[in-house]
Structure formats: C-alpha cells, structure tokens
Design a protein around this motif. Structure first.
Motif, PDB file in Angstrom:
ATOM      1  N   ALA A  58     -13.101  -1.094  16.678  1.00 40.27           N
ATOM      2  CA  ALA A  58     -11.856  -0.805  17.393  1.00 40.27           C
ATOM      3  C   ALA A  58     -10.749  -0.348  16.446  1.00 40.27           C
ATOM      4  O   ALA A  58     -10.076   0.657  16.696  1.00 40.27           O
ATOM      5  N   ILE A  59     -10.573  -1.073  15.342  1.00 35.48           N
ATOM      6  CA  ILE A  59      -9.475  -0.745  14.426  1.00 35.48           C
ATOM      7  C   ILE A  59      -9.714   0.590  13.733  1.00 35.48           C
ATOM      8  O   ILE A  59      -8.783   1.385  13.554  1.00 35.48           O
ATOM      9  N   GLU A  60     -10.955   0.878  13.344  1.00 30.79           N
ATOM     10  CA  GLU A  60     -11.237   2.175  12.722  1.00 30.79           C
ATOM     11  C   GLU A  60     -11.011   3.322  13.696  1.00 30.79           C
ATOM     12  O   GLU A  60     -10.568   4.408  13.301  1.00 30.79           O
ATOM     13  N   GLY A  61     -11.307   3.093  14.982  1.00 31.93           N
ATOM     14  CA  GLY A  61     -11.023   4.123  15.972  1.00 31.93           C
ATOM     15  C   GLY A  61      -9.544   4.437  16.048  1.00 31.93           C
ATOM     16  O   GLY A  61      -9.129   5.597  16.143  1.00 31.93           O
ATOM     17  N   ILE A  62      -8.734   3.385  15.978  1.00 30.75           N
ATOM     18  CA  ILE A  62      -7.282   3.569  15.989  1.00 30.75           C
ATOM     19  C   ILE A  62      -6.808   4.227  14.699  1.00 30.75           C
ATOM     20  O   ILE A  62      -5.990   5.153  14.717  1.00 30.75           O
ATOM     21  N   ARG A  63      -7.338   3.763  13.553  1.00 32.94           N
ATOM     22  CA  ARG A  63      -6.881   4.286  12.262  1.00 32.94           C
ATOM     23  C   ARG A  63      -7.223   5.764  12.072  1.00 32.94           C
ATOM     24  O   ARG A  63      -6.589   6.460  11.294  1.00 32.94           O
ATOM     25  N   HIS A  72       0.342  -2.374  12.386  1.00 31.75           N
ATOM     26  CA  HIS A  72       0.997  -3.684  12.433  1.00 31.75           C
ATOM     27  C   HIS A  72      -0.017  -4.692  12.947  1.00 31.75           C
ATOM     28  O   HIS A  72      -0.660  -4.462  13.970  1.00 31.75           O
ATOM     29  N   MET A  73      -0.182  -5.805  12.228  1.00 35.16           N
ATOM     30  CA  MET A  73      -1.120  -6.841  12.645  1.00 35.16           C
ATOM     31  C   MET A  73      -0.422  -7.757  13.626  1.00 35.16           C
ATOM     32  O   MET A  73       0.448  -8.545  13.257  1.00 35.16           O
ATOM     33  N   LEU A  74      -0.783  -7.642  14.921  1.00 36.68           N
ATOM     34  CA  LEU A  74      -0.086  -8.385  15.954  1.00 36.68           C
ATOM     35  C   LEU A  74      -0.418  -9.867  15.911  1.00 36.68           C
ATOM     36  O   LEU A  74       0.465 -10.716  15.899  1.00 36.68           O
ATOM     37  N   GLN A  75      -1.709 -10.197  15.891  1.00 41.15           N
ATOM     38  CA  GLN A  75      -2.106 -11.599  15.988  1.00 41.15           C
ATOM     39  C   GLN A  75      -2.897 -12.014  14.760  1.00 41.15           C
ATOM     40  O   GLN A  75      -4.061 -11.670  14.618  1.00 41.15           O
ATOM     41  N   PHE A  76      -2.252 -12.740  13.865  1.00 37.71           N
ATOM     42  CA  PHE A  76      -2.906 -13.207  12.649  1.00 37.71           C
ATOM     43  C   PHE A  76      -3.672 -14.501  12.886  1.00 37.71           C
ATOM     44  O   PHE A  76      -4.768 -14.696  12.379  1.00 37.71           O
ATOM     45  N   LYS A 104      -9.814  -6.106   4.855  1.00 39.26           N
ATOM     46  CA  LYS A 104      -8.936  -5.077   4.287  1.00 39.26           C
ATOM     47  C   LYS A 104      -9.639  -3.724   4.154  1.00 39.26           C
ATOM     48  O   LYS A 104      -8.979  -2.695   4.038  1.00 39.26           O
ATOM     49  N   LYS A 105     -10.977  -3.714   4.191  1.00 39.37           N
ATOM     50  CA  LYS A 105     -11.696  -2.439   4.115  1.00 39.37           C
ATOM     51  C   LYS A 105     -11.409  -1.561   5.335  1.00 39.37           C
ATOM     52  O   LYS A 105     -11.443  -0.341   5.245  1.00 39.37           O
ATOM     53  N   PHE A 106     -11.144  -2.200   6.497  1.00 42.88           N
ATOM     54  CA  PHE A 106     -10.886  -1.388   7.678  1.00 42.88           C
ATOM     55  C   PHE A 106      -9.490  -1.588   8.253  1.00 42.88           C
ATOM     56  O   PHE A 106      -9.142  -0.980   9.267  1.00 42.88           O
ATOM     57  N   ASN A 107      -8.653  -2.422   7.608  1.00 39.92           N
ATOM     58  CA  ASN A 107      -7.272  -2.534   8.062  1.00 39.92           C
ATOM     59  C   ASN A 107      -6.373  -2.975   6.919  1.00 39.92           C
ATOM     60  O   ASN A 107      -6.073  -4.148   6.757  1.00 39.92           O
ATOM     61  N   PHE A 136      -0.872   4.528   4.599  1.00 33.38           N
ATOM     62  CA  PHE A 136       0.544   4.406   4.915  1.00 33.38           C
ATOM     63  C   PHE A 136       1.283   3.756   3.750  1.00 33.38           C
ATOM     64  O   PHE A 136       2.055   2.821   3.923  1.00 33.38           O
ATOM     65  N   LEU A 137       1.032   4.277   2.569  1.00 30.14           N
ATOM     66  CA  LEU A 137       1.753   3.857   1.379  1.00 30.14           C
ATOM     67  C   LEU A 137       3.072   4.618   1.278  1.00 30.14           C
ATOM     68  O   LEU A 137       3.199   5.735   1.786  1.00 30.14           O
ATOM     69  N   ILE A 138       4.063   4.047   0.590  1.00 29.23           N
ATOM     70  CA  ILE A 138       5.340   4.730   0.408  1.00 29.23           C
ATOM     71  C   ILE A 138       5.188   5.911  -0.540  1.00 29.23           C
ATOM     72  O   ILE A 138       5.674   7.012  -0.274  1.00 29.23           O
ATOM     73  N   SER A 139       4.496   5.709  -1.656  1.00 27.70           N
ATOM     74  CA  SER A 139       4.283   6.790  -2.630  1.00 27.70           C
ATOM     75  C   SER A 139       2.814   6.807  -3.029  1.00 27.70           C
ATOM     76  O   SER A 139       2.438   6.297  -4.092  1.00 27.70           O
ATOM     77  N   PRO A 140       1.935   7.370  -2.204  1.00 30.59           N
ATOM     78  CA  PRO A 140       0.502   7.349  -2.503  1.00 30.59           C
ATOM     79  C   PRO A 140       0.153   8.281  -3.656  1.00 30.59           C
ATOM     80  O   PRO A 140       0.874   9.243  -3.932  1.00 30.59           O
ATOM     81  N   PRO A 141      -0.948   7.992  -4.370  1.00 33.26           N
ATOM     82  CA  PRO A 141      -1.411   8.899  -5.423  1.00 33.26           C
ATOM     83  C   PRO A 141      -1.770  10.256  -4.827  1.00 33.26           C
ATOM     84  O   PRO A 141      -2.146  10.347  -3.650  1.00 33.26           O
ATOM     85  N   THR A 142      -1.662  11.298  -5.637  1.00 33.90           N
ATOM     86  CA  THR A 142      -1.736  12.661  -5.104  1.00 33.90           C
ATOM     87  C   THR A 142      -3.153  13.176  -4.885  1.00 33.90           C
ATOM     88  O   THR A 142      -3.376  14.042  -4.038  1.00 33.90           O
ATOM     89  N   THR A 143      -4.130  12.687  -5.655  1.00 35.28           N
ATOM     90  CA  THR A 143      -5.503  13.175  -5.521  1.00 35.28           C
ATOM     91  C   THR A 143      -6.488  12.019  -5.679  1.00 35.28           C
ATOM     92  O   THR A 143      -6.142  10.948  -6.181  1.00 35.28           O
ATOM     93  N   ALA A 144      -7.738  12.271  -5.275  1.00 38.00           N
ATOM     94  CA  ALA A 144      -8.788  11.259  -5.400  1.00 38.00           C
ATOM     95  C   ALA A 144     -10.140  11.937  -5.493  1.00 38.00           C
ATOM     96  O   ALA A 144     -10.320  13.076  -5.045  1.00 38.00           O
TER      97      ALA A 144
END
Length: 214
Positions: A58-63, A72-76, A104-107, A136-144
């Motif tokens: 479900a989460i990967e489909g959304i991502r 945003h993690m609604l229910q921890f 963390k691998k999928f969210n 959704f990082l503020i300043s992500p690295p430019t290449t990979a």
C-alpha cells in the motif's frame, strides 16, 4: 491486520498489577477453542509477515504517485482505547511486526519503488519493471548510481548497474525500466529483486521484492 501476542499482553498487565482490558481473555479463549494454542507463536509470526506485506504494497503504491507532495505517518502506535492493530508499536511502545530498518525501506525520506505488474510469473516470461525514486529531502544529493540483482535460492539470475541517475530535487523520479527474462526453471522458486541507489554523497538506499516463478 495481524494477530497480537495476547498471552504476552495478559502477562504484562498481571506483572504490573493493572486491570487488563476485557477483550484479552476473550481473544485467548477464542484462540484456544479453535485449537491454535500449541502453534500460536508460528501463526502469530505468519500474520505479522502478512501485515508487513500489506503495509509495503500500500505505501509503495502511494509513494510512486506523481501527485504525492510529501508523506506523514498518521498512526505510529496501537491504542487500547480503540482496540486496533495498525501501528508499528503497541500501546506499551514495544515494536511488533516489522523492524525499524525494514519499515524505512518503504517509508522514509528516500524510497526506491519497483512497479512489479504482479508477483507470480511463468519461467521464460519477460517482465518490464519501472523503478522509481520517491524522496522528500530538503537538499538531496544530485546524482546516484543504480544497481539491481535478481537472486534465486542458490544463484543470481540477473544483475546490472547504471551510473549518473539524476536525483537533485525532492519528488518522484523515473530511474529506469528493467527488462528481465525470468529463468526457465524445473520447479517453482521464490526469487528476490534487490534494487539500490548509491548517492554521490556516499549515502545509500535499497529495497527488495519477492516474486515467484513457476
């Protein structure tokens, strides 16, 4: 949803002398009337594995959605009040069902998503799998650098690498589309598709998916 360890939960309330919720004994009664007591630990783990797969799907489909602008993690946590079991910790803040690193691998801030069209295939099938980066990082690295492998129980059936994937903004990136010819095997086998990105700043993210070939 998955089962919970109602025996451990009952012991925890009794240990600290706190009145336990009424439904704990009812759950235990139901399990034992159905003959599940002896194999309860095994069955418990099966349901936790199933719930984790549901979360991941479900989460990967959304991502992977182009409409997504953040997450945003609604229910921890689970809560006794609502009697639910959809959090990744219980009402005592004990983890259950999925380890932090696996979750963390999928969210997390940076996630790789492989768009498998299905999970079961025939041998010799050729499958096309889009691979997406959701970050959704503020300043992500430019290449990979991207790499993948398709691993069987005893051998690696396919692998590859690609340099210079652009990753310099927050959002959704189409990294590549894998085109893999699945092995012509003599008996059914579970394979694992592993994908990873090694960013230019030295950080790495990875994810994996099970698929079955018949």
């Amino acid at each position: 949803v998955s089962w919970r360890d109602f025996y451990a939960l009952r012991d925890k309330f009794e240990k600290y002398g706190i009145e336990k919720p009424w439904w704990i004994e009812e759950e235990i009664k139901m399990l034992e009337e159905k003959g599940y007591k002896e194999e309860f630990p095994k069955l418990l783990q099966v349901t936790k594995n199933f719930q984790t797969r549901c979360w991941k799907t479900a989460i990967e489909g959304i991502r992977g959605s182009k409409l997504l602008a953040g997450f945003h993690m609604l229910q921890f946590a689970d809560t006794d009040k609502y009697e639910n079991s959809n959090g990744i910790v219980d009402c005592f803040d004990d983890y259950h069902g999925v380890e932090q690193e696996e979750f963390k691998k999928f969210n997390s801030d940076t996630v790789i998503v492989a768009r498998l069209p299905k999970n079961s295939f025939f041998g010799d099938d050729t499958v096309k799998i889009p691979v997406i980066l959701s970050q959704f990082l503020i300043s992500p690295p430019t290449t990979a650098a991207f790499s993948y492998s398709l691993d069987g129980e005893k051998k690696v059936y396919s692998k590859g690498e690609m340099e210079g994937a652009e990753t310099g903004e927050s959002g959704i990136y189409d990294i590549c589309t894998l085109e893999i010819k699945l092995p012509n095997i003599k008996k059914a086998e579970k394979l694992t598709l592993n994908c990873s990105l090694l960013f230019c700043d030295g950080t790495k993210t990875s994810n994996s998916w099970d698929l079955w070939v018949f």
